[in-house]
Design an enzyme around this catalytic site. Sequence first.
Site, PDB file in Angstrom:
ATOM      1  N   GLU A  26      92.543  49.536  -6.232  1.00  0.00           N
ATOM      2  CA  GLU A  26      91.343  49.594  -5.495  1.00  0.00           C
ATOM      3  C   GLU A  26      91.273  48.646  -4.270  1.00  0.00           C
ATOM      4  O   GLU A  26      91.348  47.239  -4.708  1.00  0.00           O
ATOM      5  CB  GLU A  26      90.137  49.577  -6.594  1.00  0.00           C
ATOM      6  CG  GLU A  26      88.823  49.488  -5.748  1.00  0.00           C
ATOM      7  CD  GLU A  26      87.527  49.691  -6.924  1.00  0.00           C
ATOM      8  OE1 GLU A  26      87.591  50.664  -7.666  1.00  0.00           O
ATOM      9  OE2 GLU A  26      86.728  48.998  -6.718  1.00  0.00           O
ATOM     10  N   THR A  74      86.217  50.995  -1.687  1.00  0.00           N
ATOM     11  CA  THR A  74      84.967  51.223  -2.183  1.00  0.00           C
ATOM     12  C   THR A  74      83.826  51.397  -1.090  1.00  0.00           C
ATOM     13  O   THR A  74      84.278  51.406   0.112  1.00  0.00           O
ATOM     14  CB  THR A  74      84.629  49.815  -2.762  1.00  0.00           C
ATOM     15  OG1 THR A  74      84.743  48.586  -1.843  1.00  0.00           O
ATOM     16  CG2 THR A  74      85.323  49.314  -4.155  1.00  0.00           C
ATOM     17  N   GLY A 125      75.548  53.720  -7.289  1.00  0.00           N
ATOM     18  CA  GLY A 125      75.479  52.566  -6.684  1.00  0.00           C
ATOM     19  C   GLY A 125      74.517  51.591  -7.311  1.00  0.00           C
ATOM     20  O   GLY A 125      73.680  52.138  -8.031  1.00  0.00           O
TER      21      GLY A 125
HETATM   22  P1  FAD Z   1      74.758  56.767 -12.914  1.00  0.00           P
HETATM   23  O1  FAD Z   1      75.628  57.202 -13.575  1.00  0.00           O
HETATM   24  O2  FAD Z   1      73.825  57.515 -12.036  1.00  0.00           O
HETATM   25  O3  FAD Z   1      74.019  55.431 -13.926  1.00  0.00           O
HETATM   26  C1  FAD Z   1      73.162  54.764 -13.380  1.00  0.00           C
HETATM   27  C2  FAD Z   1      72.104  54.246 -14.304  1.00  0.00           C
HETATM   28  O4  FAD Z   1      71.206  55.277 -14.476  1.00  0.00           O
HETATM   29  C3  FAD Z   1      72.440  53.822 -15.612  1.00  0.00           C
HETATM   30  O5  FAD Z   1      71.831  53.197 -16.458  1.00  0.00           O
HETATM   31  C4  FAD Z   1      72.435  55.208 -16.557  1.00  0.00           C
HETATM   32  O6  FAD Z   1      72.286  55.238 -17.939  1.00  0.00           O
HETATM   33  C5  FAD Z   1      71.197  55.816 -15.646  1.00  0.00           C
HETATM   34  N1  FAD Z   1      71.234  57.261 -15.828  1.00  0.00           N
HETATM   35  C6  FAD Z   1      72.070  58.162 -15.310  1.00  0.00           C
HETATM   36  N2  FAD Z   1      71.529  59.401 -15.139  1.00  0.00           N
HETATM   37  C7  FAD Z   1      70.311  59.331 -15.817  1.00  0.00           C
HETATM   38  C8  FAD Z   1      69.303  60.325 -16.305  1.00  0.00           C
HETATM   39  N3  FAD Z   1      69.696  61.705 -15.810  1.00  0.00           N
HETATM   40  N4  FAD Z   1      68.139  60.021 -16.520  1.00  0.00           N
HETATM   41  C9  FAD Z   1      68.004  58.813 -16.885  1.00  0.00           C
HETATM   42  N5  FAD Z   1      69.007  57.741 -16.753  1.00  0.00           N
HETATM   43  C10 FAD Z   1      70.106  58.205 -16.127  1.00  0.00           C
HETATM   44  N6  FAD Z   1      79.296  50.377  -6.367  1.00  0.00           N
HETATM   45  C11 FAD Z   1      79.014  50.482  -5.153  1.00  0.00           C
HETATM   46  O7  FAD Z   1      78.049  50.083  -4.635  1.00  0.00           O
HETATM   47  N7  FAD Z   1      80.041  50.711  -4.195  1.00  0.00           N
HETATM   48  C12 FAD Z   1      81.442  51.219  -5.172  1.00  0.00           C
HETATM   49  O8  FAD Z   1      82.308  51.718  -4.364  1.00  0.00           O
HETATM   50  C13 FAD Z   1      81.229  51.054  -6.489  1.00  0.00           C
HETATM   51  N8  FAD Z   1      82.649  51.429  -7.207  1.00  0.00           N
HETATM   52  C14 FAD Z   1      82.760  51.565  -8.420  1.00  0.00           C
HETATM   53  C15 FAD Z   1      83.795  51.803  -8.986  1.00  0.00           C
HETATM   54  C16 FAD Z   1      83.892  51.907 -10.391  1.00  0.00           C
HETATM   55  C17 FAD Z   1      85.086  52.494 -10.997  1.00  0.00           C
HETATM   56  C18 FAD Z   1      82.959  51.599 -11.332  1.00  0.00           C
HETATM   57  C19 FAD Z   1      82.976  51.411 -12.669  1.00  0.00           C
HETATM   58  C20 FAD Z   1      81.667  50.951 -10.513  1.00  0.00           C
HETATM   59  C21 FAD Z   1      81.472  51.064  -9.228  1.00  0.00           C
HETATM   60  N9  FAD Z   1      80.439  50.558  -8.558  1.00  0.00           N
HETATM   61  C22 FAD Z   1      80.145  50.568  -7.244  1.00  0.00           C
HETATM   62  C23 FAD Z   1      79.202  50.074  -9.184  1.00  0.00           C
HETATM   63  C24 FAD Z   1      78.093  51.321  -9.671  1.00  0.00           C
HETATM   64  O9  FAD Z   1      77.623  51.829  -8.595  1.00  0.00           O
HETATM   65  C25 FAD Z   1      77.253  50.745 -10.540  1.00  0.00           C
HETATM   66  O10 FAD Z   1      77.836  50.163 -11.856  1.00  0.00           O
HETATM   67  C26 FAD Z   1      75.771  51.383 -10.583  1.00  0.00           C
HETATM   68  O11 FAD Z   1      74.942  50.586 -11.311  1.00  0.00           O
HETATM   69  C27 FAD Z   1      75.952  52.764 -11.535  1.00  0.00           C
HETATM   70  O12 FAD Z   1      76.758  53.537 -10.893  1.00  0.00           O
HETATM   71  P2  FAD Z   1      77.015  55.268 -11.702  1.00  0.00           P
HETATM   72  O13 FAD Z   1      77.549  56.021 -10.824  1.00  0.00           O
HETATM   73  O14 FAD Z   1      77.605  54.718 -12.893  1.00  0.00           O
HETATM   74  O15 FAD Z   1      75.532  55.566 -11.837  1.00  0.00           O
END
Ligand code: FAD
Length: 296
Positions: free
Chosen positions: A23, A54, A114
């Site tokens: 990455e 990213t 995000g």
């Molecule tokens: P979600 O799956 O939407 O979860 C976010 C939060 O909302 C969690 O607390 C979850 O429990 C809660 N949630 C989800 N769905 C629901 C629902 N239906 N009802 C109630 N609560 C819910 N960030 C960047 O800005 N750019 C990047 O390029 C980037 N790359 C990443 C790559 C990897 C491999 C990882 C592990 C993380 C990366 N991140 C990046 C960070 C990521 O965006 C954050 O960790 C973010 O806070 C969570 O993203 P997610 O896609 O898991 O969100």
Amino acid sequence: MATGSTTSIAALLRRGERSFSFEFFPPKDAAGEEILWRSISELEELHPTFVSVTYGAGGSTRDRTIEITGRIAKETSMTPMAHLTCVGHTVAELEEILDALAAAGVDNVLALRGDPVGGPGTPWQATAGGMSYACELVELVRRAERFAVGVAVFPEGHRDAPSLAQDVEVMRAKYDAGAEFAITEMVLRASDYFGLVERARSAGIDIPIIPGIMPILNLNSMRKMVELSGREMPDEVLRRIDPLAEDPAAVRAEGIRIATELCDELLEAGAPGLHFYTLNRSKATREIYASLACHA
Ligand code: FAD
């Protein structure tokens, strides 16, 4: 290892070969740009299954994700994946970005929510006309019928998840929306990764879950990153690193050893591959890669 002509990461992973991926992030200036492309070309020699770029929290580097993944697709032998987040975007804007990625020859997207604009741990506010959760973005990307879609998962649960049970429900929602593979936040202990895989399998989520790897190269920056993720450094790691704290070279060497042992443990116990957070440098990743038991 990537072979043949498919550039769908989901299809590459379905072949069941061990996956290695790297990455990168879009650099802010010309000096960073030079380092990035040097690292990309040094890591290309390892024939990764895919590489990912990213998506910034905001600002000008966001367009660069499209530019860099497009250039990787056109100018290298590697399969790129673009990260994309819901932060600050309307659905129409997200659709435009997907069109631009498709036009750039990018076939894989890591669909993320995000972090909140105020940073990890602050309240999340969806953009008007945008999306609230990653599962909605997964659905949008799948609807384009063009991309393989991956998602983020969290070995110890997402920092804002009220429980591991809710965390796995979120994972299931992303799977139901069409996620084809998942990459974890950096793994601190192999047992956390295997706990996550067990929770996923119990919930009927059968996609490949690739552990994310980041070695300790600098103790303070690793501490900050772990804190931002809402976790704590494992005692067994601190016992090895803390006594070396005054000697940066010794910290780095021990950090590489710890990461290599973790990678070996993960692969030996069945992880489908490793995803290295390179921070745009190639040296540490190449050192770990060369030392893996499977390459002995
Ligand atoms: P979600 O799956 O939407 O979860 C976010 C939060 O909302 C969690 O607390 C979850 O429990 C809660 N949630 C989800 N769905 C629901 C629902 N239906 N009802 C109630 N609560 C819910 N960030 C960047 O800005 N750019 C990047 O390029 C980037 N790359 C990443 C790559 C990897 C491999 C990882 C592990 C993380 C990366 N991140 C990046 C960070 C990521 O965006 C954050 O960790 C973010 O806070 C969570 O993203 P997610 O896609 O898991 O969100």
